[in-house]
Design a protein around this motif. Sequence first.
Motif, PDB file in Angstrom:
ATOM      1  N   GLY A   1      32.843  36.255  37.983  1.00  0.00           N
ATOM      2  CA  GLY A   1      33.230  36.556  36.611  1.00  0.00           C
ATOM      3  C   GLY A   1      34.729  36.491  36.412  1.00  0.00           C
ATOM      4  N   ALA A   2      35.184  37.146  35.364  1.00  0.00           N
ATOM      5  CA  ALA A   2      36.594  37.087  34.992  1.00  0.00           C
ATOM      6  C   ALA A   2      37.490  37.567  36.129  1.00  0.00           C
ATOM      7  N   LYS A   3      36.985  38.521  36.943  1.00  0.00           N
ATOM      8  CA  LYS A   3      37.786  39.021  38.054  1.00  0.00           C
ATOM      9  C   LYS A   3      38.059  37.959  39.108  1.00  0.00           C
ATOM     10  N   ASP A   4      37.196  36.939  39.149  1.00  0.00           N
ATOM     11  CA  ASP A   4      37.422  35.838  40.089  1.00  0.00           C
ATOM     12  C   ASP A   4      38.169  34.685  39.428  1.00  0.00           C
TER      13      ASP A   4
ATOM     14  N   CYS B   1      29.002  35.336  35.197  1.00  0.00           N
ATOM     15  CA  CYS B   1      29.174  34.363  34.120  1.00  0.00           C
ATOM     16  C   CYS B   1      27.841  33.680  33.866  1.00  0.00           C
TER      17      CYS B   1
ATOM     18  N   SER C   1      31.742  37.615  31.942  1.00  0.00           N
ATOM     19  CA  SER C   1      31.941  39.064  31.958  1.00  0.00           C
ATOM     20  C   SER C   1      32.762  39.360  33.211  1.00  0.00           C
ATOM     21  N   PRO C   2      33.163  40.605  33.454  1.00  0.00           N
ATOM     22  CA  PRO C   2      34.026  40.848  34.627  1.00  0.00           C
ATOM     23  C   PRO C   2      33.439  40.337  35.947  1.00  0.00           C
ATOM     24  N   HIS C   3      32.126  40.547  36.168  1.00  0.00           N
ATOM     25  CA  HIS C   3      31.575  40.158  37.470  1.00  0.00           C
ATOM     26  C   HIS C   3      30.580  39.014  37.427  1.00  0.00           C
TER      27      HIS C   3
ATOM     28  N   GLN D   1      36.625  31.143  33.757  1.00  0.00           N
ATOM     29  CA  GLN D   1      36.797  31.030  32.315  1.00  0.00           C
ATOM     30  C   GLN D   1      35.717  30.128  31.741  1.00  0.00           C
TER      31      GLN D   1
END
Lengths: 274, 180
Positions: A126-129, A155, A151-153, A132
């Motif tokens: 997700g966004a943490k990695d 996609c 999402s944070p974790h 986009q």
Amino acid sequence: MRNLLRFIIRFNFQILFMLLEIIVLILLTRVNPIPRSKVFSMIEETNSFIADQYHRLSDFMGLVTKNRELILENSRLRDRLTVLQSDWADQKMMKETDTVQYRYLPAGVVNQSVNKPYNYLTLNRGAKDGIQPDMAVIGPDGIVGMVRNVSPHYCTVLSLLNPEFRTSARLTGTGFFGTIQWDHLNYREVLLLEIPAHAPVQIGDTVTTSGYSTIFPPGEMIGVVSEFHTISGGVFYQIRVKLSQDFKKIKWVYIIKNRFKAEQNELEQQLSND
Amino acid sequence: MINTFIRYFIRFILVYLFQVLVLNNMQYSGLINPYFYIWFILVLPFETPGWLVLVSAFLLGLGIDLFPQGISGAAPSMGMHAGATVLLAFMRPMVWRWISPGDGYDPKTLPDTHFYGWIWFMSYVMMLTLIHHLALFLLEDFSFHRLHILLLRVLLSAIFTWGIIMLWEIIKPGKQRKYG
């Protein structure tokens, strides 16, 4: 002379039999071109048949050893895989620190659909990695789709098996390119459209990404031509492409980031602004 | 004598037409194709000269080879029926020797059930049918590559050919006491 004559009369049945069979062999080898070549390749073929059977037998006898070797190799590779995965996550490989254009991030498939009219996948990145929207996703055997929401974790990925998904594709060897699109019919096949009818298409030609989008790198495998015919009054081909990636077998994929995408888009934007 | 010749000549034509017009056009399966025409050679009288049996076998087989194989027919190997049938004619006296009944053969008789009984006739026809079909399919394929398929074809077709010959032996009109 007399003996010869007596011989012929004595064995007329056998001699006539051989004569007739010789005529048959001449017919078989002369009249049809195909059996003639067969006669000459017969010995060779029989030899290779025996060799083939022998190889199959020895392969079979060695299965137990082979299996043990493969299990060992598998466990070794699994060990390395987990190490590598944690490495990737830790290092934040998506950081723009060098001049490589495309970065590959491995991701696990946690959910997916194949049999619906509009198919999606969910990946454990997700966004943490650094994921986009609009990043390309490829599997081990071919392209899979592109990132839709993040999402944070996790996609979600717009699957290739979704009519909303389109990308530019090239017929390898000819240079002609067209658009890939799915037509709901079969999860193993997509359509390749807009290839002009004068292009030399053959069944079995490979289809890869063209690189004419800012999403997929060029040369990523899509599939092979399985069937084609002309449409639009014979101007374009409609080509069915058998996907090289079996979507029912996907467990791991790679998310691809094009690090020069913003730059290219910005430059092209200036053209339309002018 | 002339009468006998004409009778066998007409029989030759009829067997040929039955084979190419009826049996060759029946689609049972890719594996099965009965070749009833060999019956003509099988039941030729014992005292027919050997050269005449060979020549008629050659002509009959060649006739089958020459006849167009219909729309579905793959290109036939020219000569395969001739080759297999000549072999059948050649083997005929040998098979007689193998399965000779106790008191031998009477030259004035025919090789059929009337003179030598069902057991003899059934084994006689089965052996020669297997020899003929094996030779035929080998000449057609010219390879031992898919040997199991080939043997399956030989076996299934031989059973059908054998069955039709037996059927004909049961229903054939007019028991001929002796030929000529």
